[in-house]
Design an enzyme around this catalytic site. Sequence first.
Site, mmCIF file in Angstrom:
data_model
loop_
_atom_site.group_PDB
_atom_site.id
_atom_site.type_symbol
_atom_site.label_atom_id
_atom_site.label_comp_id
_atom_site.label_asym_id
_atom_site.label_seq_id
_atom_site.Cartn_x
_atom_site.Cartn_y
_atom_site.Cartn_z
ATOM 1 N N LYS A 144 -10.195 -15.347 5.766
ATOM 2 C CA LYS A 144 -10.860 -16.152 4.576
ATOM 3 C C LYS A 144 -9.750 -17.120 4.471
ATOM 4 C CE LYS A 144 -13.628 -12.678 2.235
ATOM 5 N NZ LYS A 144 -13.756 -12.038 1.098
ATOM 6 N N GLU A 191 -2.282 -4.572 -4.077
ATOM 7 C CA GLU A 191 -3.410 -4.494 -3.197
ATOM 8 C C GLU A 191 -3.206 -3.268 -2.026
ATOM 9 O OE1 GLU A 191 -5.939 -6.539 -3.021
ATOM 10 O OE2 GLU A 191 -5.435 -8.218 -4.406
ATOM 11 N N LYS A 214 -7.186 -2.986 6.712
ATOM 12 C CA LYS A 214 -7.738 -4.414 6.647
ATOM 13 C C LYS A 214 -8.247 -4.799 7.881
ATOM 14 C CE LYS A 214 -8.509 -8.671 4.610
ATOM 15 N NZ LYS A 214 -8.182 -9.742 3.564
ATOM 16 N N GLU A 267 -18.293 -10.390 5.518
ATOM 17 C CA GLU A 267 -18.720 -9.672 4.269
ATOM 18 C C GLU A 267 -19.985 -9.651 4.078
ATOM 19 O OE1 GLU A 267 -15.702 -10.515 1.115
ATOM 20 O OE2 GLU A 267 -17.069 -10.122 -0.249
ATOM 21 N N ASN A 327 -12.813 -5.438 -2.335
ATOM 22 C CA ASN A 327 -13.237 -6.174 -3.880
ATOM 23 C C ASN A 327 -12.806 -4.818 -4.707
ATOM 24 O OD1 ASN A 327 -13.484 -8.794 -2.701
ATOM 25 N ND2 ASN A 327 -15.769 -8.577 -2.685
ATOM 26 N N HIS A 380 -11.855 -5.876 -8.278
ATOM 27 C CA HIS A 380 -11.885 -7.364 -8.367
ATOM 28 C C HIS A 380 -12.852 -8.175 -9.318
ATOM 29 C CE1 HIS A 380 -8.977 -7.128 -5.156
ATOM 30 N NE2 HIS A 380 -9.081 -8.426 -5.000
ATOM 31 N N HIS A 425 -11.259 -10.606 -11.806
ATOM 32 C CA HIS A 425 -11.696 -11.924 -11.848
ATOM 33 C C HIS A 425 -12.101 -12.279 -13.424
ATOM 34 C CE1 HIS A 425 -13.934 -15.588 -11.317
ATOM 35 N NE2 HIS A 425 -14.712 -15.100 -12.084
HETATM 36 P P1 NAD Z 1 1.773 -17.575 -3.236
HETATM 37 O O1 NAD Z 1 1.594 -17.981 -2.050
HETATM 38 O O2 NAD Z 1 1.735 -18.677 -4.487
HETATM 39 O O3 NAD Z 1 3.545 -17.096 -3.556
HETATM 40 C C1 NAD Z 1 3.896 -16.672 -4.655
HETATM 41 C C2 NAD Z 1 5.208 -17.416 -5.149
HETATM 42 O O4 NAD Z 1 6.288 -16.645 -4.223
HETATM 43 C C3 NAD Z 1 5.237 -18.700 -4.683
HETATM 44 O O5 NAD Z 1 6.208 -19.438 -5.739
HETATM 45 C C4 NAD Z 1 6.163 -18.837 -3.319
HETATM 46 O O6 NAD Z 1 7.015 -19.914 -2.996
HETATM 47 C C5 NAD Z 1 7.039 -17.618 -3.344
HETATM 48 N N1 NAD Z 1 7.563 -16.905 -2.185
HETATM 49 C C6 NAD Z 1 6.575 -16.802 -1.251
HETATM 50 N N2 NAD Z 1 7.334 -15.986 -0.333
HETATM 51 C C7 NAD Z 1 8.577 -15.914 -0.756
HETATM 52 C C8 NAD Z 1 9.835 -14.944 -0.432
HETATM 53 N N3 NAD Z 1 9.918 -14.499 0.690
HETATM 54 N N4 NAD Z 1 10.936 -14.928 -1.209
HETATM 55 C C9 NAD Z 1 10.972 -15.807 -2.403
HETATM 56 N N5 NAD Z 1 9.662 -16.255 -2.882
HETATM 57 C C10 NAD Z 1 8.591 -16.278 -1.925
HETATM 58 O O7 NAD Z 1 1.130 -16.471 -3.808
HETATM 59 P P2 NAD Z 1 0.495 -15.334 -2.984
HETATM 60 O O8 NAD Z 1 0.564 -14.067 -4.262
HETATM 61 O O9 NAD Z 1 1.249 -14.988 -1.824
HETATM 62 O O10 NAD Z 1 -0.960 -15.623 -2.759
HETATM 63 C C11 NAD Z 1 -1.910 -15.840 -3.704
HETATM 64 C C12 NAD Z 1 -2.767 -16.687 -3.064
HETATM 65 O O11 NAD Z 1 -3.879 -16.015 -2.099
HETATM 66 C C13 NAD Z 1 -4.002 -17.109 -4.112
HETATM 67 O O12 NAD Z 1 -4.665 -18.314 -3.850
HETATM 68 C C14 NAD Z 1 -5.259 -16.173 -3.777
HETATM 69 O O13 NAD Z 1 -6.610 -16.847 -3.850
HETATM 70 C C15 NAD Z 1 -5.002 -16.055 -2.041
HETATM 71 N N6 NAD Z 1 -5.677 -14.710 -1.535
HETATM 72 C C16 NAD Z 1 -6.383 -15.139 -0.452
HETATM 73 C C17 NAD Z 1 -6.890 -14.135 0.209
HETATM 74 C C18 NAD Z 1 -7.529 -14.086 1.440
HETATM 75 O O14 NAD Z 1 -8.329 -13.140 2.040
HETATM 76 N N7 NAD Z 1 -7.571 -15.345 2.008
HETATM 77 C C19 NAD Z 1 -6.734 -12.702 -0.197
HETATM 78 C C20 NAD Z 1 -6.031 -12.374 -1.357
HETATM 79 C C21 NAD Z 1 -5.388 -13.575 -2.228
HETATM 80 N N1 GLY Z 2 -9.323 -10.202 0.282
HETATM 81 C C1 GLY Z 2 -10.790 -9.665 0.440
HETATM 82 C C2 GLY Z 2 -11.172 -10.145 1.858
HETATM 83 O O1 GLY Z 2 -10.472 -10.614 2.719
HETATM 84 O O2 GLY Z 2 -12.183 -9.866 2.080
#
Ligand code: NAD
Ligand code: GLY
Length: 390
Positions: free
Chosen positions: A157, A199, A241, A251, A259, A262, A266
């Site tokens: 995704k 998660e 996963k 999905e 989800n 979720h 949300h």
């Molecule tokens: P993010 O990518 O914003 O990272 C969080 C913070 O941690 C950022 O400030 C980043 O710079 C910092 N960071 C990253 N790695 C680090 C490290 N090793 N050491 C120190 N700092 C570090 O947030 P996230 O929580 O990783 O991801 C959230 C995003 O993921 C959302 O946009 C959400 O919609 C998306 N998401 C996507 C899916 C999918 O299936 N594609 C699933 C769940 C969430």
């Molecule tokens: N994070 C939910 C999915 O990948 O389907």
Amino acid sequence: MTAASRKAFAEALTGERIRVDLGERSYDIEVGHGLLAGAGARIRPLLAQPRVVVITDETVADLYLEELTTSLAAAGIIHAAIVLPAGEGTKDFPHLADLCDQVLALGIERRTTLLALGGGVIGDITGFAAAILLRGLEFVQVPTTLLAQVDSSVGGKTGINTKAGKNLVGAFHQPKLVLADTATLTTLDDRQLRAGYAEVVKYGLLGDAPFFDWLEEYGDAVLRREPAALQRAVAVSCRAKAAVVAADEREGGIRALLNLGHTFGHALEAETGFGAVLLHGEAVAVGMVLAFELSSRLGLAAAEDAARVRRHLRSLGMPADLSLLAGCPTSADALIAHMRTDKKVRNGRLTFVLARGIGDTFVCHDVAESDLRALLEEALVVTTAGKPKP
Ligand code: NAD
Ligand code: GLY
């Protein structure tokens, strides 16, 4: 520690390779401590052309870009890097357009590969850019947050946010490889780590009761970033996963189980302004407790299961009730209104993942609004009165 636990820990330390079985789009997830130093050698055999554009954010670039590019150079891979601002605000159209322009300005070809080094924000925007640039480039995920290692980097995704909501523009585009180096999690701040841990807990709750038992015993070791515990938590989550995605990539069915928590999450994120108060994983943590409480209220699951979920999250310093909304005027109606704007609404009906017990969940489209309202009203009264459930 039992002999079985010692064996499991020893196995975890050697690292693990998990296959996401999707026919010609199949790929491996490698999970291990210290993989980054050898990333170039692991990636090189998968490249159609020894050329990679690394996309990362400013925070991660300072920490890990040099180690990664050194390993790419050692493997004979030509590389360039594009560094984006850190944070959710980067996942929008202007940054996507700028990213595409920067990649194209490098004179890339169709056989060039993009590499996402960072959390879910970088993984999602890079994956989407890869899906649309030159009508499709290959890409590799090197996730560096716990959330990205156990969730967003796996399953294809990709996307960005728009004014209308989160992740509403995107594409399914599977990576060629996921390299999850758990050593990168040592620099992640505690709150982000705990948000990602929600998660991890989700995989135990949705289909693997023995894993939840394990987390009750070793969750604190995961959050202390003990290498063996981290590797096991990430590997078990990725295996779960991978199995779900292999069975239902788009999905249409069981992927919806991912989800769990979720729909509530949300609504909480929307009510608190998406990120201003709550991280996504924190909202999911509360959402999972509410999903189990709803299941118990409907006579599907034992009340003790909901209590167990709440106790576990709370024991590790995670939010597990609506007291986090203290100071934010809200109501059951406001939360239900947000649920109606969720992507998961089907023919106007809300979708919930409910439980028959820990490790036994299903998707439900016919929860009566009166049951939902009663649950939320009680949760709001109990917690805003300052008396969280035991
Ligand atoms: P993010 O990518 O914003 O990272 C969080 C913070 O941690 C950022 O400030 C980043 O710079 C910092 N960071 C990253 N790695 C680090 C490290 N090793 N050491 C120190 N700092 C570090 O947030 P996230 O929580 O990783 O991801 C959230 C995003 O993921 C959302 O946009 C959400 O919609 C998306 N998401 C996507 C899916 C999918 O299936 N594609 C699933 C769940 C969430
Ligand atoms: N994070 C939910 C999915 O990948 O389907």
